[in-house]
Enzyme design. Structure first.
Site, PDB file in Angstrom:
ATOM      1  N   ASP A   1       0.928  -1.271  -0.007  1.00  0.00           N
ATOM      2  CA  ASP A   1       0.103  -0.072   0.057  1.00  0.00           C
ATOM      3  C   ASP A   1       0.856   1.208   0.232  1.00  0.00           C
ATOM      4  O   ASP A   1       0.605   2.333   0.426  1.00  0.00           O
ATOM      5  CB  ASP A   1      -0.980  -0.152   1.150  1.00  0.00           C
TER       6      ASP A   1
ATOM      7  N   HIS B   1      25.595   4.506 -16.978  1.00  0.00           N
ATOM      8  CA  HIS B   1      24.710   4.777 -16.128  1.00  0.00           C
ATOM      9  C   HIS B   1      24.735   3.966 -14.741  1.00  0.00           C
ATOM     10  O   HIS B   1      23.707   3.536 -14.002  1.00  0.00           O
ATOM     11  CB  HIS B   1      23.395   4.316 -16.764  1.00  0.00           C
TER      12      HIS B   1
ATOM     13  N   ASP C   1      27.534  12.334 -11.659  1.00  0.00           N
ATOM     14  CA  ASP C   1      26.446  12.804 -12.428  1.00  0.00           C
ATOM     15  C   ASP C   1      25.393  13.031 -11.696  1.00  0.00           C
ATOM     16  O   ASP C   1      24.551  11.885 -11.313  1.00  0.00           O
ATOM     17  CB  ASP C   1      26.354  12.137 -13.578  1.00  0.00           C
TER      18      ASP C   1
ATOM     19  N   ASP D   1      21.283  19.149 -14.418  1.00  0.00           N
ATOM     20  CA  ASP D   1      22.034  17.874 -14.642  1.00  0.00           C
ATOM     21  C   ASP D   1      23.498  18.297 -14.849  1.00  0.00           C
ATOM     22  O   ASP D   1      24.133  19.052 -15.868  1.00  0.00           O
ATOM     23  CB  ASP D   1      21.548  17.590 -16.071  1.00  0.00           C
TER      24      ASP D   1
ATOM     25  N   HIS E   1      28.511   8.398 -26.342  1.00  0.00           N
ATOM     26  CA  HIS E   1      27.268   9.191 -26.549  1.00  0.00           C
ATOM     27  C   HIS E   1      27.409  10.400 -27.062  1.00  0.00           C
ATOM     28  O   HIS E   1      28.555  10.818 -27.288  1.00  0.00           O
ATOM     29  CB  HIS E   1      26.568   9.223 -24.919  1.00  0.00           C
TER      30      HIS E   1
ATOM     31  N   HIS F   1      21.679  17.065 -24.801  1.00  0.00           N
ATOM     32  CA  HIS F   1      20.220  16.791 -24.921  1.00  0.00           C
ATOM     33  C   HIS F   1      19.634  17.922 -24.119  1.00  0.00           C
ATOM     34  O   HIS F   1      20.142  18.777 -23.334  1.00  0.00           O
ATOM     35  CB  HIS F   1      19.963  15.385 -24.217  1.00  0.00           C
TER      36      HIS F   1
ATOM     37  N   HIS G   1      15.907  14.707 -19.747  1.00  0.00           N
ATOM     38  CA  HIS G   1      16.083  14.558 -21.243  1.00  0.00           C
ATOM     39  C   HIS G   1      14.630  15.034 -21.891  1.00  0.00           C
ATOM     40  O   HIS G   1      13.929  14.542 -21.829  1.00  0.00           O
ATOM     41  CB  HIS G   1      16.126  13.225 -21.911  1.00  0.00           C
TER      42      HIS G   1
ATOM     43  N   GLU H   1      27.853  17.963 -22.401  1.00  0.00           N
ATOM     44  CA  GLU H   1      28.706  16.735 -21.558  1.00  0.00           C
ATOM     45  C   GLU H   1      29.700  15.732 -22.359  1.00  0.00           C
ATOM     46  O   GLU H   1      29.256  14.737 -22.436  1.00  0.00           O
ATOM     47  CB  GLU H   1      27.516  16.068 -20.806  1.00  0.00           C
TER      48      GLU H   1
ATOM     49  N   TYR I   1      35.800   7.438 -21.827  1.00  0.00           N
ATOM     50  CA  TYR I   1      35.860   6.155 -20.957  1.00  0.00           C
ATOM     51  C   TYR I   1      36.937   5.258 -21.543  1.00  0.00           C
ATOM     52  O   TYR I   1      36.380   4.578 -22.540  1.00  0.00           O
ATOM     53  CB  TYR I   1      34.327   5.839 -20.937  1.00  0.00           C
TER      54      TYR I   1
ATOM     55  N   ARG J   1      33.736  12.435 -17.433  1.00  0.00           N
ATOM     56  CA  ARG J   1      32.705  13.279 -18.235  1.00  0.00           C
ATOM     57  C   ARG J   1      32.544  14.566 -17.395  1.00  0.00           C
ATOM     58  O   ARG J   1      32.832  14.752 -16.019  1.00  0.00           O
ATOM     59  CB  ARG J   1      31.294  12.572 -17.992  1.00  0.00           C
TER      60      ARG J   1
ATOM     61  N   GLU K   1      29.894  17.877 -17.350  1.00  0.00           N
ATOM     62  CA  GLU K   1      28.685  18.203 -17.817  1.00  0.00           C
ATOM     63  C   GLU K   1      28.129  19.504 -16.905  1.00  0.00           C
ATOM     64  O   GLU K   1      27.947  19.612 -15.871  1.00  0.00           O
ATOM     65  CB  GLU K   1      27.692  17.103 -17.728  1.00  0.00           C
TER      66      GLU K   1
HETATM   67  N1  GLY Z   1      22.101  12.602 -16.073  1.00  0.00           N
HETATM   68  C1  GLY Z   1      21.652  12.116 -17.464  1.00  0.00           C
HETATM   69  C2  GLY Z   1      22.255  12.464 -18.517  1.00  0.00           C
HETATM   70  O1  GLY Z   1      23.470  13.128 -18.448  1.00  0.00           O
HETATM   71  O2  GLY Z   1      21.866  12.462 -19.589  1.00  0.00           O
HETATM   72 MN    MN Z   2      22.979  14.912 -19.283  1.00  0.00          MN
HETATM   73 MN    MN Z   3      24.082  14.053 -16.408  1.00  0.00          MN
END
Ligand code: GLY
Ligand code: MN
Ligand code: MN
Length: 467
Positions: free
Chosen positions: A48, A254, A271, A282, A365, A369, A376, A408, A412, A429, A431
């Site tokens: 619940d 991720h 991140d 972000d 990547h 975005h 996103h 970003e 890697y 990374r 960002e």
């Molecule tokens: N934190 C998600 C991305 O960087 O796309």
């Molecule tokens: Mn991002």
């Molecule tokens: Mn991010």
């Protein structure tokens, strides 16, 4: 408790009213009809207990209303005096409010949020067939949920069953969301001011993480510092699952914060960022657990940072959405050749690395975005029409003032025999969140240092003065 008029001030009711007016005007140009949009359902986590409630972004964009069980109807064929903007929401309920807290109820919500009319959500299935009767079209999130499509079909069936009384069933069902996507892509001042505050809180969380990290800490302990800062400054939630990755874990894109120990000599990739008043931020930063980058870490860090600066320099209104990505890829590819991570003897130069996508083994990547209510965020990355490229894709969208997106880049370098040993298992990374302006962009997340020397200085100071 605030009065209804005080609440209306807090809600910035005119902002939402104007957005509804823009949707209504656009629908009138398309021949009128009814638009329907509902908020997100409550979702049970186990037995619940529900997941923390989060409204639907499209619904909230047009209403500012964040109670569950609510829907908005816009009548683009309303004549003078008819209600054009109608809310359906939960009724007041003294018993439920004792357990779950305040609800507006239709009457107060109508005034506080500036609708023309409001009704109980329980009346939705009875009222909708009347609202859509004799309308030329029904606009809704077409094809996004089988249950919603079926429900709309039920309303249409209801009207059809009364056709002998002379009512006409809408002849068209059209997808509503692309119209709102276009509006969401260009942020107004109200949105930008919230996004700047969200960015500022997230930047402070990253500074706190850098200041408090010591070798031997576990990833979840560092995550706790971030979450503490988000809530301490009023952010409702993280905008997405926090990534806190020590050492080789940083090469897993991720990776969620786990219980690995950040050891002396490891980099930590974070991140993580908050959602404030419905808007995401972000941020990613990568820093050494010890407070000092090793020479190999520093080399790669400076390449990623140079790639980010190149992407920032390539960002302004009027250029392709792809321009910052291409700028970053060029710097990263050159860096992969210079470090010997990619074997120079196998490529004619950086253009070959790019043409063969050889960089993609280490940078898999894209560079950014859209960012807004969703991390996103909504909105097409391609123009609606235009010549198709070799892959059959439409041209990239041209950036406009008020677009917000992330920048970003990363590298890697997973352990592999053909990679120089000193770079193995390093993931980096960086960002930041960028608001596109006429001549460039505004980085709204730079209250946390990004330059390697500045990161080291911050960590050094906090160790000297751990207050
Ligand atoms: N934190 C998600 C991305 O960087 O796309
Ligand atoms: Mn991002
Ligand atoms: Mn991010």
């Amino acid at each position: 408790m605030n009065s209804i008029s005080e609440l209306a001030q807090l809600i910035a009711v005119d902002v939402y009213r104007q957005r509804r007016a823009r949707v209504l005007a656009a629908l009138r140009k398309r021949g009128g009809g009814i638009a329907f949009i509902r908020t997100a359902p409550e979702v049970m986590r186990n037995r619940d207990t529900d997941y923390p409630y989060r409204h639907d972004s499209y619904f909230y964009f047009l209403t500012g209303f964040d109670e569950p069980e609510a829907a908005l109807v816009l009548n683009a064929s309303a004549r003078d005096g008819d209600a054009a903007s109608i809310l359906f929401c939960r009724e007041k309920n003294a018993e439920r409010e004792t357990w779950e807290g305040f609800r507006f109820g239709p009457e107060a919500a109508c005034t506080a949020f500036g609708f023309d009319a409001a009704f109980a959500i329980d009346a939705l299935d009875t009222d909708m067939p009347h609202l859509i009767a004799d309308q030329p079209a029904m606009h809704y999130a077409l094809g996004t949920s089988a249950e919603l499509d079926e429900r709309v079909r039920g309303w249409l069936d209801d009207v059809r069953s009364r056709s002998r009384t002379g009512v006409r069933t809408p002849g068209e069902a059209r997808h509503l969301l692309p119209l709102i996507d276009e509006m969401r892509l260009v942020k107004d001042e109200h949105e930008l001011s919230i996004m700047r505050r969200a960015a500022s809180i997230s930047a402070e969380a990253h500074r706190r993480a850098m200041r408090t990290t010591l070798p031997g800490m576990r990833e979840y302990e560092i995550e706790a510092e971030l979450l503490y800062t988000f809530r301490r400054h009023g952010a409702q939630a993280p905008a997405y699952g926090s990534i806190v990755a020590a050492g080789a874990n940083a090469c897993v894109l991720h990776y969620p914060a786990g219980n690995a120990i950040a050891r002396d000599g490891d980099l930590i990739l974070i991140d993580a960022a908050c959602e404030l008043d419905g808007y995401a931020s972000d941020i990613t930063r990568t820093y050494p657990a010890s407070g000092r980058f090793t020479p190999a870490q520093r080399e790669l860090y400076d390449i990623v940072l140079a790639a980010q600066y190149a992407a920032v320099d390539a960002t302004r209104a009027g250029v392709s959405f792809d321009a910052p990505h291409q700028a970053a890829v060029k710097v990263l590819s050159q860096g992969l050749l210079d470090t010997g991570i990619l074997d120079k003897t196998k490529f004619g130069g950086v253009d070959d690395v790019i043409a063969e996508r050889a960089y993609a083994r280490f940078y898999m990547h894209r560079t950014g975005h859209w960012l807004g209510m969703d991390v996103h965020d909504a909105g097409d990355y391609r123009e609606a029409d235009g010549p198709l490229d070799e892959q059959g894709a439409r041209p990239w969208r041209t950036l406009a003032e008020g677009n917000v997106f992330t920048i970003e880049p990363g590298l890697y370098v997973r352990a592999a025999e053909d990679v120089p040993e000193r770079y193995r298992d390093i993931g980096i990374r960086i960002e930041d969140d960028a608001v596109v302006t006429a001549n460039g962009c505004e980085l709204i997340t730079r209250e946390v240092p990004v330059d390697a020397d500045e990161i080291e200085a911050l960590m050094r100071e906090s160790r000297r003065d751990p207050s």
